[in-house]
Design a protein around this motif. Sequence first.
Motif: not given
Length: 166
Positions: A75-102
Amino acid sequence: MDLKKLTLTALFVAIGVISAHLVYIPLGVAKCFPVQHAINILLASMLGTRYSVSAAFTISAMRNILGTGSLLAFPGSMFGALLAGILYKKTNHILGAIVGELIGTGIIGGLVSYPVAKYVLGSQAGALFFVVPFLVSSAGGAALAYLLYHTPIMAPFRGKTGSAAQ
């Protein structure tokens, strides 16, 4: 499946597994692993959600098999990876992936870890016990990922995988 993407994912999995015993923060039954969070963000931004989540699962499984991780790695890695990918796809910016990971790791992963720790590992820690360490670990990994993403070393990988540099 694209052979280049699979190869790059395998390279990141190898880095994640090899570095697991070198860089971690022990916290009771959890072993916080900032390198995992950096890998989640980099793969989410370069290859997408499927590759990021697959790598997170594989690294977690291999860390458990080798004794360098705990069940909380999932749970400590997979939820972050999932949300990082989803938010990066929506924002197309590295900061979207960072927010998703956090959010994915720090908050969701931290909360999901509670029942795993309580009922599977027998921990008496409270429901919010894992949120702060998971946030700290994912913040460290996010900073590392942000720095690595903008280095010349990563530029060829970004170009070959088709991601736009942000």
